[in-house]
Design an enzyme around this catalytic site. Structure first.
Site, PDB file in Angstrom:
ATOM      1  N   TRP A   1       4.897   1.032  11.479  1.00 18.50           N
ATOM      2  CA  TRP A   1       5.487   0.701  10.169  1.00 18.50           C
ATOM      3  C   TRP A   1       6.099   1.929   9.489  1.00 18.50           C
ATOM      4  O   TRP A   1       5.853   2.156   8.308  1.00 18.50           O
ATOM      5  CB  TRP A   1       4.433   0.085   9.220  1.00 18.50           C
ATOM      6  CG  TRP A   1       3.762  -1.119   9.754  1.00 18.50           C
ATOM      7  CD1 TRP A   1       2.447  -1.235  10.096  1.00 18.50           C
ATOM      8  CD2 TRP A   1       4.369  -2.391  10.032  1.00 18.50           C
ATOM      9  NE1 TRP A   1       2.185  -2.493  10.583  1.00 18.50           N
ATOM     10  CE2 TRP A   1       3.358  -3.231  10.552  1.00 18.50           C
ATOM     11  CE3 TRP A   1       5.659  -2.909   9.909  1.00 18.50           C
ATOM     12  CZ2 TRP A   1       3.595  -4.550  10.924  1.00 18.50           C
ATOM     13  CZ3 TRP A   1       5.891  -4.212  10.286  1.00 18.50           C
ATOM     14  CH2 TRP A   1       4.868  -5.014  10.774  1.00 18.50           C
TER      15      TRP A   1
ATOM     16  N   ASN B   1       0.774  10.230  -3.383  1.00 16.77           N
ATOM     17  CA  ASN B   1       0.794  10.238  -4.853  1.00 16.77           C
ATOM     18  C   ASN B   1       2.203  10.428  -5.383  1.00 16.77           C
ATOM     19  O   ASN B   1       2.602   9.813  -6.368  1.00 16.77           O
ATOM     20  CB  ASN B   1      -0.104  11.346  -5.401  1.00 16.77           C
ATOM     21  CG  ASN B   1      -1.543  10.897  -5.461  1.00 16.77           C
ATOM     22  OD1 ASN B   1      -1.820   9.727  -5.732  1.00 16.77           O
ATOM     23  ND2 ASN B   1      -2.460  11.808  -5.191  1.00 16.77           N
TER      24      ASN B   1
ATOM     25  N   THR C   1       8.990   3.921   7.922  1.00 15.26           N
ATOM     26  CA  THR C   1      10.322   3.824   7.332  1.00 15.26           C
ATOM     27  C   THR C   1      11.196   4.977   7.838  1.00 15.26           C
ATOM     28  O   THR C   1      10.729   6.127   7.877  1.00 15.26           O
ATOM     29  CB  THR C   1      10.218   3.876   5.796  1.00 15.26           C
ATOM     30  OG1 THR C   1       9.359   2.813   5.381  1.00 15.26           O
ATOM     31  CG2 THR C   1      11.583   3.715   5.129  1.00 15.26           C
TER      32      THR C   1
ATOM     33  N   GLU D   1       2.200   2.073   0.507  1.00 20.44           N
ATOM     34  CA  GLU D   1       1.805   3.110  -0.462  1.00 20.44           C
ATOM     35  C   GLU D   1       0.519   2.735  -1.194  1.00 20.44           C
ATOM     36  O   GLU D   1       0.385   2.943  -2.391  1.00 20.44           O
ATOM     37  CB  GLU D   1       2.927   3.333  -1.488  1.00 20.44           C
ATOM     38  CG  GLU D   1       4.200   3.848  -0.904  1.00 20.44           C
ATOM     39  CD  GLU D   1       4.068   5.276  -0.418  1.00 20.44           C
ATOM     40  OE1 GLU D   1       3.116   5.935  -0.837  1.00 20.44           O
ATOM     41  OE2 GLU D   1       4.905   5.695   0.380  1.00 20.44           O
TER      42      GLU D   1
END
Ligand SMILES: Cc1cc2nc3c(=O)[nH]c(=O)nc-3n(C[C@H](O)[C@H](O)[C@H](O)COP(=O)(O)OP(=O)(O)OC[C@H]3O[C@@H](n4cnc5c(N)ncnc54)[C@H](O)[C@@H]3O)c2cc1C
Length: 394
Positions: free
Chosen positions: A172, A250, A174, A373
């Site tokens: 996964w 973060n 990106t 995230e």
């Protein structure tokens, strides 16, 4: 005594949030909004349908505007405030979550670890070319069996003389198959370490993941490492623990708190304009109380979430933002954006299910944003631990 003003609120800025932005911030926001208007919105429905992203042209243009790694200082990066970075994310995601993801991954997940944990040589080698979009990066943390609990990763690197040998796989990822370098986190005898892996290194491959029903204008890939040999200069010297990848997350999550409100705003605006034009029972559908309720709920959610994001931005710029507060923004803004997208889709009726209008595309994209995230559940547990003092992850 100060008095209430009877000026009519702007339907697109009901609370007058613009007045909280500096002229410089408004200028930057205007530049990104124009870019999205002219170069993303006319095309993105087609990219999404085809499941592709013209990444080379986009990287160059976005680099020229100065958005790649924009909140980092030096090494060719723009060195803007965190709030300015957040506002750029908001405008990009008003175009499409895939475009914002491209910029988040490049700036917060690939450039940030090099900037924060890299050697001077690594910074000089990669950051200037990543800021212009000449070099595209990706961030490999998640594995097929290691998602919400990344510390269970199996990808590993072992020393072999002055080299490292990397084995394992990531899932996964990106930008994976369009990247020139991958920042890969791997288990070693010294703890979890970050490696800069040029994607033309023998033993590296990145098959693209197809059949996605979300974030289609974004490339998602597996990363495979089969005895990838890397000299010691390719390991990030500044960290040897999960603090490395978590600090990158973060940064990216902060941008998402803003970005989600861009997607939500686009959906609200599409519904507002459609509802004033579409007539049923001889009236615009905006004249029905049930539609007005939907419009008001969406408007309130967008304004509230934008205020939260801006507040987090100001705290980040002041150096007082905590990871738990970032979780607050990611958790609340993404779930509300998803709700706004669903509501907007319903206001558009049958037209709402097409790619001629933005809400359904945003709705499908936001399912990914809800999960990546840190899932909504993981952010719940982060905040749960913060308020109770009790860890409930395991
Ligand atoms: C399009 C896309 C792009 C992505 N890009 C990247 C990238 O660039 N780099 C990268 O490293 N990763 C990337 N990810 C991966 C993403 O970060 C993970 O999907 C995410 O962390 C969740 O992991 P998982 O999918 O394995 O779900 P799982 O961890 O298996 O979770 C499944 C469900 O169980 C829940 N769950 C798990 N643990 C708990 C718990 N303790 N308590 C309660 N509920 C729990 C989760 O919240 C979720 O609802 C991407 C994902 C997508 C879909």
């Amino acid at each position: 005594m100060s008095e209430i003003s009877f000026d009519k609120p702007d339907p697109h800025d009901f609370l007058g949030i613009d007045s909280l932005l500096s002229d410089e911030e408004k200028l930057l926001r205007g530049t990104v909004r124009d870019f999205v208007q002219k170069e993303i919105l006319p095309e993105v429905g087609d990219w999404w349908e085809a499941g592709e992203l013209p990444h080379k042209d986009l990287a160059k243009t976005i680099g020229d505007i100065g958005l790649l790694g924009m909140h980092l200082e030096g090494y060719g990066c723009a060195g803007t405030s965190a709030t300015a970075y957040g506002l750029a994310c908001l405008e990009l995601e008003a175009g499409d979550s895939g475009i914002r993801s491209f910029v988040s991954v490049q700036g917060s997940l690939a450039m940030f670890p090099i900037w924060k944990f890299g050697s001077e040589e690594q910074k000089n080698e990669w950051l200037p070319r990543m800021a212009t979009g000449e070099v595209i990066g990706c961030f490999g943390l998640t594995e097929a069996d290691s998602g919400s609990d990344p510390s269970s990763m199996r990808t590993n690197a072992k020393r072999d003389g002055s080299d490292w040998i990397l084995n394992g796989s990531k899932m996964w990822i990106t930008n994976g198959s369009i990247a020139d370098i991958a920042v890969v986190w791997a288990r070693t005898d010294e703890g979890v370490r970050g490696f800069i892996v040029p994607t033309d290194t023998p033993g590296f491959s990145a098959p693209e993941i197809k059949k996605k029903a979300s974030l289609r204008a974004s490339v998602t890939s597996e990363l495979l490492f089969d005895n990838v040999r890397l000299p010691d200069e390719f390991v990030l010297p500044g960290v040897a623990s999960m603090r490395g990848p978590l600090s990158c997350l973060n940064e990216a999550r902060f941008g998402i708190a803003f970005g989600a409100m861009g997607a939500a705003r686009a959906c609200y605006e599409a519904a507002l304009s459609y509802s004033k034009e579409r007539e049923q029972f001889d009236k615009p559908i905006a004249s029905f109380q049930l539609t007005q309720r939907k419009l008001v709920e969406m408007m309130v959610a967008v304004q509230r979430g934008t205020l939260i994001a801006l507040h987090l931005g100001r705290r980040k710029d002041a150096g007082t933002l905590t990871p738990q507060q970032v979780s607050f923004g990611k958790f609340d803004n993404v779930r509300n954006a998803l709700e706004v997208a669903r509501t907007a889709r319903s206001v558009l009726g049958a037209n709402g299910i097409t790619l001629e209008y933005a809400p359904m595309r945003h709705m499908a994209n936001l399912e990914t944003v809800f999960t990546y995230e840190g899932t909504n559940e993981i952010h719940t547990l982060i905040m749960g631990q913060a308020i109770t003092g009790i860890e409930a992850f395991s």
